[in-house]
Design a protein around this motif. Structure first.
Motif, PDB file in Angstrom:
ATOM      1  N   UNK A  64     -62.657  22.249 100.571  1.00 33.80           N
ATOM      2  CA  UNK A  64     -62.161  21.003 100.008  1.00 33.80           C
ATOM      3  C   UNK A  64     -63.095  20.484  98.929  1.00 33.80           C
ATOM      4  N   UNK A  65     -62.539  19.746  97.965  1.00 27.70           N
ATOM      5  CA  UNK A  65     -63.328  19.151  96.895  1.00 27.70           C
ATOM      6  C   UNK A  65     -64.237  18.075  97.475  1.00 27.70           C
ATOM      7  N   UNK A  66     -65.475  18.019  97.019  1.00 25.26           N
ATOM      8  CA  UNK A  66     -66.427  17.017  97.473  1.00 25.26           C
ATOM      9  C   UNK A  66     -66.610  15.994  96.367  1.00 25.26           C
ATOM     10  N   UNK A  67     -66.288  14.740  96.643  1.00 22.16           N
ATOM     11  CA  UNK A  67     -66.450  13.676  95.667  1.00 22.16           C
ATOM     12  C   UNK A  67     -67.886  13.177  95.726  1.00 22.16           C
ATOM     13  N   UNK A  68     -68.658  13.433  94.675  1.00 19.08           N
ATOM     14  CA  UNK A  68     -70.071  13.048  94.655  1.00 19.08           C
ATOM     15  C   UNK A  68     -70.273  11.578  94.355  1.00 19.08           C
ATOM     16  N   UNK A  69     -69.226  10.861  94.020  1.00 17.85           N
ATOM     17  CA  UNK A  69     -69.338   9.433  93.743  1.00 17.85           C
ATOM     18  C   UNK A  69     -69.214   8.592  95.001  1.00 17.85           C
ATOM     19  N   UNK A  70     -68.984   9.199  96.131  1.00 17.54           N
ATOM     20  CA  UNK A  70     -68.871   8.491  97.392  1.00 17.54           C
ATOM     21  C   UNK A  70     -69.975   8.964  98.327  1.00 17.54           C
ATOM     22  N   UNK A 117     -71.641  10.322 101.598  1.00 21.25           N
ATOM     23  CA  UNK A 117     -71.180  11.303 102.567  1.00 21.25           C
ATOM     24  C   UNK A 117     -71.484  10.803 103.977  1.00 21.25           C
ATOM     25  N   UNK A 118     -70.463  10.721 104.813  1.00 19.69           N
ATOM     26  CA  UNK A 118     -70.632  10.352 106.211  1.00 19.69           C
ATOM     27  C   UNK A 118     -70.370  11.591 107.045  1.00 19.69           C
ATOM     28  N   UNK A 119     -71.311  11.926 107.887  1.00 19.40           N
ATOM     29  CA  UNK A 119     -71.188  13.123 108.712  1.00 19.40           C
ATOM     30  C   UNK A 119     -70.989  12.704 110.155  1.00 19.40           C
ATOM     31  N   UNK A 120     -69.998  13.291 110.801  1.00 17.75           N
ATOM     32  CA  UNK A 120     -69.704  13.008 112.191  1.00 17.75           C
ATOM     33  C   UNK A 120     -70.043  14.256 112.984  1.00 17.75           C
TER      34      UNK A 120
END
Length: 166
Positions: free
Chosen positions: A141-147, A149-152
């Motif tokens: 999936x595309x990763x938006x670098x402007x947001x 990152x929350x990892x669960x």
């Protein structure tokens, strides 16, 4: 000259040209974009200020959080203290690092920025089979670098699933 032709020349200039910063210019990192063609940046020394985007880059080049820029200072600016003279892509950063012009404070940030750009997948050349698309792997999936990152963790999601089943 049409807008499309102008845009093509600006993009070609940014991607193809090799840049070495002059004495007045400095390399900065983009922290955020408040709007109105202004960008908040940080110098290697930690100083924060606003820079303006010249009209030739507007609607042609997009700048995201974490990108690196080459800026020229503006003396008359109270809030806006510089103007963008060049947008540095990962190839420019590597060349500046090899030549010794890259600030030591940005070395780790540049490596992380290059890794995040390289991990973003390109569009697949051929369509994937339905078996591959059904897998639960989200790495393509595309990763938006402007947001942010929350990892669960998987433990938290398993606990939530068990509670919902009860």
């Amino acid at each position: 000259m049409s807008q499309a032709t102008k845009r093509k020349h600006v993009v070609k200039e940014v991607l193809g040209e090799h840049v070495v910063p002059s004495d007045q210019q400095q390399i900065v990192r983009v922290l955020r974009t408040p709007g109105n063609n202004l960008h908040e940046v940080e110098t290697p020394q930690g100083q924060r200020f606003l820079v303006s985007m010249p009209s030739k880059y507007r609607k042609s080049i997009w700048i995201k959080r974490g990108d690196f820029l080459l800026v020229d200072p503006i003396e008359e600016g109270a809030k806006v203290k510089a103007e963008i003279s060049f947008v540095l892509c990962k190839d420019h950063v590597r060349a500046l690092q090899k030549e010794g012009f890259w600030p030591e404070a940005f070395s780790e940030a540049a490596e992380e920025h290059n890794r995040s750009r390289e991990t973003q997948p390109e569009l697949p050349a051929e369509p994937q089979s339905s078996e591959e698309s059904n897998s639960e792997d989200d790495s393509d999936l595309f990763v938006n670098t402007n947001r942010r990152q929350y990892h669960e963790s998987e433990e938290e999601s398993e606990e939530e699933g068990e509670e919902a089943a009860d």
